[in-house]
Structures are given as structure tokens and as C-alpha cells.
Scaffold this active site. Structure first.
Site, PDB file in Angstrom:
ATOM      1  N   ASP A 264     -46.469  18.282  20.907  1.00 63.99           N
ATOM      2  CA  ASP A 264     -46.092  19.163  22.020  1.00 63.99           C
ATOM      3  C   ASP A 264     -44.572  19.253  21.997  1.00 63.99           C
ATOM      4  O   ASP A 264     -43.933  18.810  21.040  1.00 63.99           O
ATOM      5  CB  ASP A 264     -46.635  18.649  23.365  1.00 63.99           C
ATOM      6  CG  ASP A 264     -46.180  17.230  23.678  1.00 63.99           C
ATOM      7  OD1 ASP A 264     -45.014  16.888  23.372  1.00 63.99           O
ATOM      8  OD2 ASP A 264     -46.988  16.451  24.219  1.00 63.99           O
TER       9      ASP A 264
ATOM     10  N   HIS B 206     -43.017  15.490  21.674  1.00 66.52           N
ATOM     11  CA  HIS B 206     -43.535  14.423  20.815  1.00 66.52           C
ATOM     12  C   HIS B 206     -43.662  14.905  19.370  1.00 66.52           C
ATOM     13  O   HIS B 206     -44.302  15.926  19.117  1.00 66.52           O
ATOM     14  CB  HIS B 206     -44.905  13.934  21.304  1.00 66.52           C
ATOM     15  CG  HIS B 206     -44.869  13.285  22.643  1.00 66.52           C
ATOM     16  ND1 HIS B 206     -44.948  13.995  23.817  1.00 66.52           N
ATOM     17  CD2 HIS B 206     -44.740  11.975  22.995  1.00 66.52           C
ATOM     18  CE1 HIS B 206     -44.885  13.158  24.841  1.00 66.52           C
ATOM     19  NE2 HIS B 206     -44.751  11.930  24.372  1.00 66.52           N
TER      20      HIS B 206
END
EC number: 3.1.1.53
Length: 642
Positions: free
Chosen positions: A353, A356
Site C-alpha cells: 500500500d 508498506h
């Protein structure tokens, strides 16, 4: 009968370069620098894979459902991390409601911290404080400082305590109708009458000497208290001045605020702000005294064993787009001596995302998979060369290369090597002569080699009093240089430590002085390498000459009565008695095997030193592999004369 003369003859032309040194000289077809300059790799690494530990969050958490796409480290490195998604050391210290509470603990000589983003402006933690960044900065700085002096550290999530009977646990609307786990808020019910203000709070807490298996020599404790803008804000009920003070067992004040003796801020505001100072306290029993109504009670700490100095690396921990970050980790590391900071150059762009799995961060942390010879603020190095083009910024640890210019590194002969007949006539007893740094200290000397023509080699018996450097004296020279360097570096290190103590208040002065010393050491090392180069060339020259003597002796032995050695390297043979096949047997070894030569000379020198400055150390692994097998015969021609 037809007699012919067969000689070993040199093959040297204008493509060869002559290398003059004391003790022996060489012709060579090529030359190479003793070392190449190395370039540090950006990011983090470790000196020893078995002695490091990391503290992290979701970006290093193997239990995360999106792992490994969510990770900024490899699966191998993730095993080293103490991590939990959503966690941070500061969250575990204070325990705000609704946040992850993870028991951080572990041991390692080198500690890597990649956490902190989960307590940032995006988290919007209030609890009587809108902006926690300055507290976070002081907290992270204290963690890094104590971690650099300890082998083990652990969160202590339950301190023994004694609370006054009149106080009960309180909550706050601006803290999700709850409160922090540390400090805990205790309140007294106070009636709205001036003469009934409640009683002064007296509480106790104990910092243990051990928590589980973790020894505690020093604790990091948050001393929290309220800051009121004026006496009237606190004293709405006529209950005196505000105070919250921590005392040690001897009654000495170690933390807190006392508005009975200290002024209020003088600002205008109706709501107090909570301030938390970071205290480093020894194990023992402490008391807390506070004015009626409120008591902020320490109930957690981080414990450190303070057993050994170690290394600390802090990794910048920021959000991707759309979330607000702070840079407390960066500032804390930069203001902590010995802390190495790993920083991104680009915004965080995640794979799993937005927050991360950043590719740049993966590259910066990929070095954690390996062992480096040197780690520094400039990056890490695992090559053995003692030189780098640019000065490596401190802090730095391990066997770190020194800055040098490429053209200043001595060159050694390479490729096809052929010894000459020149010797150092100033050396009369080579077996007892030791070459070393003293040769340069006593006085400079220059050896002129005068040769007829282009030069060559000399075969024959070597006399005990002849010139040249023997293998034994060269090896002793290497050993002496190593010892001289050790003494030089040891004395330098002691001087640096003393200077650091004298000017510890001026960090820039230390850095400037260190740079000057490193430059001087680089120049000294280059000078030492010049001596080593001379010894190497002399050693190789003698070795090659020994090989030629052995070759001539082998030819004489194989020939027996069929050939007569008339001069060093020349034989007379009867062509009618010894035909071509016979000559091939004697001189070309039946053309089935290479001419026997000496094995490659061992020219490896390993020079170690004591720790450098700021816990760093410098060392050299001088390795100059020179393969001599089959080189002697390739530089020799069989010359036939009738």
C-alpha cells in the site's frame, strides 16, 4: 662430432617496464596498483551477523498478513527484528488508549531501530498534549544513547507501586475517555470549598534490578507533570499551587515541577499541558509527591544492562503520501554521538500500500543481509582495500578505509616477470638485514642500478656475502613494518582519546581533528605501502632467481654426461650423441610437463589495529596475489649456437 651450445636467454623488449628496488629488480609486462579504491554502498549493514538485533513495526513484521510485500527488509533480516504491526517503542512506553502495546526487548552488540512512525502527527494522540514531537525526540535520543552502552534492553511494563488511599484512577475526555498506561492518572474528589482541598499525594514506585531474564543497571523513566499557564487556572478551587516532584531514596529531587518555587508560564489558557522529561535512574525505591487533585504516576520504564558499548543505527521512519510524519528519529540520532542514521532521498512509495514496501528503503536496508568490514554514516564497505576515494563520514566502525587519491597508490609488477642481474650493493649481509620503517626514519637512500643494455638476469651460485634481499629478511621486514604500524596506531589512538576528553564540548573540533589525523594516517600508510612494494619486488626477484638456479640445476642433472655446463645457464652438447628427442628430454622435459618453478610467493600481510575513534577500528588486509607458476619459463628462450 658436432657440438652445440644451448643457453637460457632473456626475452626482454621495450614493452617491459623496469622496477628498481633495493635488494632485487624486475622486468614486467604489466603493472597494477596495490589496491583499488572502494566506494561505500549507501544504507545500513552490520559487522557481525551473530551479534545484532533490530526493533521495528509492520514494515519488518513477519506476522503481517501482507508480508513480504509489506516489508522493507528481506525475510532473513526480518527474523532479526522484534516487531509488531502498529507498534513503536514510544507507544509501548506510554500506552495511549487504543494503540498497540508490544513488549520490546532483546540483546545485541549492534542495535538497529526502524520504528517510530506509528507515533507521529498522523496518529493524532492528545491526552493533554496536541504535539508530542519534542517529547518523542527526547525519548528516542535517550533510547539510542542508553542502547549504545548496553548489550540488552527491555520494556518494564509493570513497576511495583504504592498509591495513596484517597486517590483513584482517573480518565480524561481528550484521551478517549481513558488515559495513558504510563503515567497513570490518579485523582482525588475535591469538594468546591476552599477549606476542603484534599490531601497532598504521596506515592512510591520501585525500579527493579532485574525484569525477567533482563538485568537492569539503569532505567529510562518518563517524569510527567502538568503545566499550568497561571495559578488561577489550577487554583480555581483555592487549593494552593501545583506541584508534582519525584525524589530518590535520599530525598533528592530527580524530576518534576514545583510551582511553589517555579513560576507559571504566564500564557493565557484554561487547559493544562502535560510535559514528560526523560530521566535515567538507577534501580531503587522512589517517591512521588503531588498537590491535591492530581497525581501522575510512573508505571513503566525501559531497562538497560549497561554492560558494553555497542553500535546503534536508526532508520528514518516516515509515512507515504497522505499522512503527516515527523522527523524526530532523524534529529534524535543526529544529536546522539555514535548513532548512524539511514535516510531516504525520495518520498516513501509502498508496494503493498502507500505505506508498506518501499523499494528505495529495501535497497538501503539490503546490507543487513551481509557482514561488512566497515559501517559508517557514508555507507558500508565489504571490500578489503584500505583506501576509498572520499572521506567516510563518522560515526564509523570496523576496518574502515582511508581517503586517498588513485594516483598516490603504489604500483607493483604484474604479468610476465623476469629478474635482472642488479643487486643492492649497500646490503652486505642479507640474512641478518631487516628492512623496515627505520630505513626511512634514519635517512633516505637511493640505489642506482647500472646495467649494460636493457638488462637481464644472472644464473649462478649465490654467495653468503652477496647483495640482494633474501626471502627470510623480506619476511622479517614485513613483520617489523607490521609491528611499527601497530605501535604508531596504538599511540595515535591513545592521543585521540585524550584529545576527545579535552575538547568533548566541541563536536566539530573533534571531527576536524579526526579528519586531519586520518589524512596523516593515509599519507603514512601510503608511505608504508611504498616500503612493502619494494620488499615485495625484491622478494619476488630473489624467488625468480632461485627458480632459475633450480631450473639450471635440474637441466644439468637430467643431462648427466650428455651435456656439460660451461657457464651459468649454458651447456655444450654433442648433437650426434644426443639427438632432438634427447634434447627434448633434457631441455623441454619431453614436452609433456611444464618446467618446475617455485610455488606462488606468499605476499599476504594482515595488519590489525586497536579501536580507532568513537569505538571505530581500522585494519588492513594487504593481499597481493602474484602467481609465478610457469612465468619463469615463459620469459626464457632456449638459444642454440654451434
Amino acid at each position: 662430432a658436432e657440438k652445440i651450445k644451448i643457453c637460457l636467454q632473456k626475452q626482454v623488449n621495450s614493452s617491459f617496464s623496469l622496477h628498481n628496488v633495493f635488494g632485487g629488480n624486475l622486468y614486467a609486462t604489466e603493472e597494477k596498483r596495490m589496491f583499488e579504491l572502494v566506494k561505500p554502498k549507501a544504507g545500513a549493514s552490520v559487522l557481525n551477523q551473530s551479534t545484532w538485533i533490530c526493533f521495528g513495526d509492520s514494515r519488518t513484521d513477519q506476522s503481517n498478513s501482507a508480508f513480504p510485500r509489506s516489508a522493507d527488509v528481506s525475510a532473513k533480516t526480518a527474523e532479526k527484528f522484534r516487531s509488531l504491526s502498529g507498534g513503536s517503542l514510544m507507544l509501548s512506553m506510554f500506552g495511549p488508549p487504543g494503540k498497540v502495546d508490544y513488549l520490546y526487548q532483546g540483546c545485541g552488540k549492534h542495535k538497529v531501530f526502524y520504528e517510530g512512525v506509528n507515533w507521529s502527527p498522523h496518529a493524532a494522540i492528545d491526552c493533554y498534549r496536541k504535539n508530542w514531537t519534542d517529547i518523542k525526540l527526547n525519548f528516542q535520543k535517550s533510547i539510542y544513547e542508553l542502547a549504545s552502552q548496553s548489550h540488552c534492553m527491555s520494556l518494564v511494563n509493570a513497576l511495583d507501586k504504592t498509591i495513596p488511599l484517597q486517590a483513584t484512577k482517573g480518565v480524561a475526555k481528550n484521551c478517549n475517555n481513558s488515559f495513558l498506561k504510563n503515567p497513570a492518572l490518579y485523582t482525588q474528589e475535591v469538594k468546591p470549598l476552599e477549606q476542603i482541598c484534599g490531601e497532598e499525594n504521596l506515592a512510591f514506585f520501585t525500579l527493579p534490578t532485574q525484569f525477567g531474564t533482563y538485568e537492569c543497571k539503569l532505567h529510562l523513566v518518563a517524569s510527567c507533570y502538568f503545566i499550568y499557564d497561571s495559578k488561577e487556572v489550577y487554583n480555581k478551587r483555592g487549593c494552593g499551587n501545583y506541584f508534582q516532584v519525584i525524589y530518590d531514596s535520599s530525598g533528592k529531587v530527580v524530576g518534576g515541577l514545583d510551582n511553589r518555587v517555579s513560576p507559571y508560564t504566564g500564557n493565557s489558557g484554561d487547559t493544562p499541558t502535560m510535559q514528560c522529561d526523560m530521566l535515567q535512574l538507577k534501580p531503587g525505591r522512589y517517591s512521588v509527591r503531588s498537590s491535591p487533585r492530581f497525581l501522575l504516576m510512573p508505571e513503566r520504564s525501559y531497562c538497560f544492562d549497561m554492560k558494553e558499548k555497542g553500535l546503534v543505527t536508526a532508520v528514518q521512519s516516515i509515512w507515504g503520501k497522505g499522512r503527516k510524519s515527523d522527523y524526530a528519529v532523524d534529529q534524535a540520532c543526529l544529536s546522539t554521538p555514535g548513532c548512524m542514521l539511514i535516510q531516504k532521498q525520495k518520498p516513501y512509495i509502498g508496494e503493498a500500500d502507500d505505506h508498506h514496501g518501499d523499494q528505495e528503503m529495501r535497497e538501503l536496508l539490503s546490507g543487513l543481509d551481509y557482514e561488512a568490514r566497515c559501517i559508517s554514516q557514508s555507507g558500508w564497505v565489504n571490500e578489503t582495500s584500505p583506501f576509498t576515494e572520499e572521506y567516510l563520514l563518522p560515526p564509523k566502525f570496523g576496518r574502515c578505509p582511508l581517503a586517498a587519491k588513485e594516483e598516490s597508490i603504489p604500483k607493483i609488477p604484474d604479468g610476465l616477470l623476469i629478474p635482472t642481474s642488479g643487486t643492492d650493493t649497500t646490503v652486505t649481509k642479507p640474512k641478518s638485514r631487516i628492512f623496515g620503517i627505520d630505513d626511512l626514519i634514519i635517512g633516505l637512500f637511493f640505489v642506482a642500478i647500472v646495467e649494460a643494455g636493457i638488462g637481464g638476469y644472472l644464473l649462478g651460485s649465490r654467495k653468503e656475502s652477496g647483495g640482494g634481499v633474501t626471502k627470510e629478511s623480506a619476511e622479517k621486514g614485513f613483520e617489523k613494518i607490521g609491528n611499527d604500524i601497530q605501535i604508531l596506531r596504538s599511540s595515535t589512538n591513545i592521543a585521540i582519546e585524550k584529545l576527545n576528553d579535552r575538547i568533548s564540548h566541541d563536536e566539530q573540533a573533534i571531527r576536524d581533528l579526526t579528519l586531519e589525523i586520518e589524512n596523516a594516517r593515509s599519507e603514512a600508510l601510503l608511505g608504508e605501502l611504498g616500503i612493502i612494494r619494494a620488499l615485495l619486488v625484491g622478494n619476488i626477484s630473489i624467488g625468480l632467481q632461485e627458480s632459475l638456479w633450480e631450473l639450471a640445476s635440474e637441466i644439468t642433472n637430467r643431462a648427466g654426461d650428455l651435456a656439460v655446463e660451461v657457464s651459468p645457464g649454458c651447456w655444450i652438447i654433442d648433437n650426434n650423441i644426443c639427438d632432438q628427442s634427447c634434447q627434448n628430454f633434457i631441455f623441454k622435459f619431453n614436452e609433456t610437463a611444464p618446467v618446475p618453478t617455485i610455488p606462488p610467493l606468499d605476499t599476504k600481510i594482515d595488519l590489525q589495529s586497536d579501536p580507532f575513534y568513537w569505538g571505530s577500528s581500522l585494519g588492513l588486509a594487504i593481499t597481493t596475489p602474484i602467481s609465478l607458476a610457469a612465468l619463469v619459463i615463459s620469459g626464457i628462450a632456449i638459444c642454440r649456437t654451434k
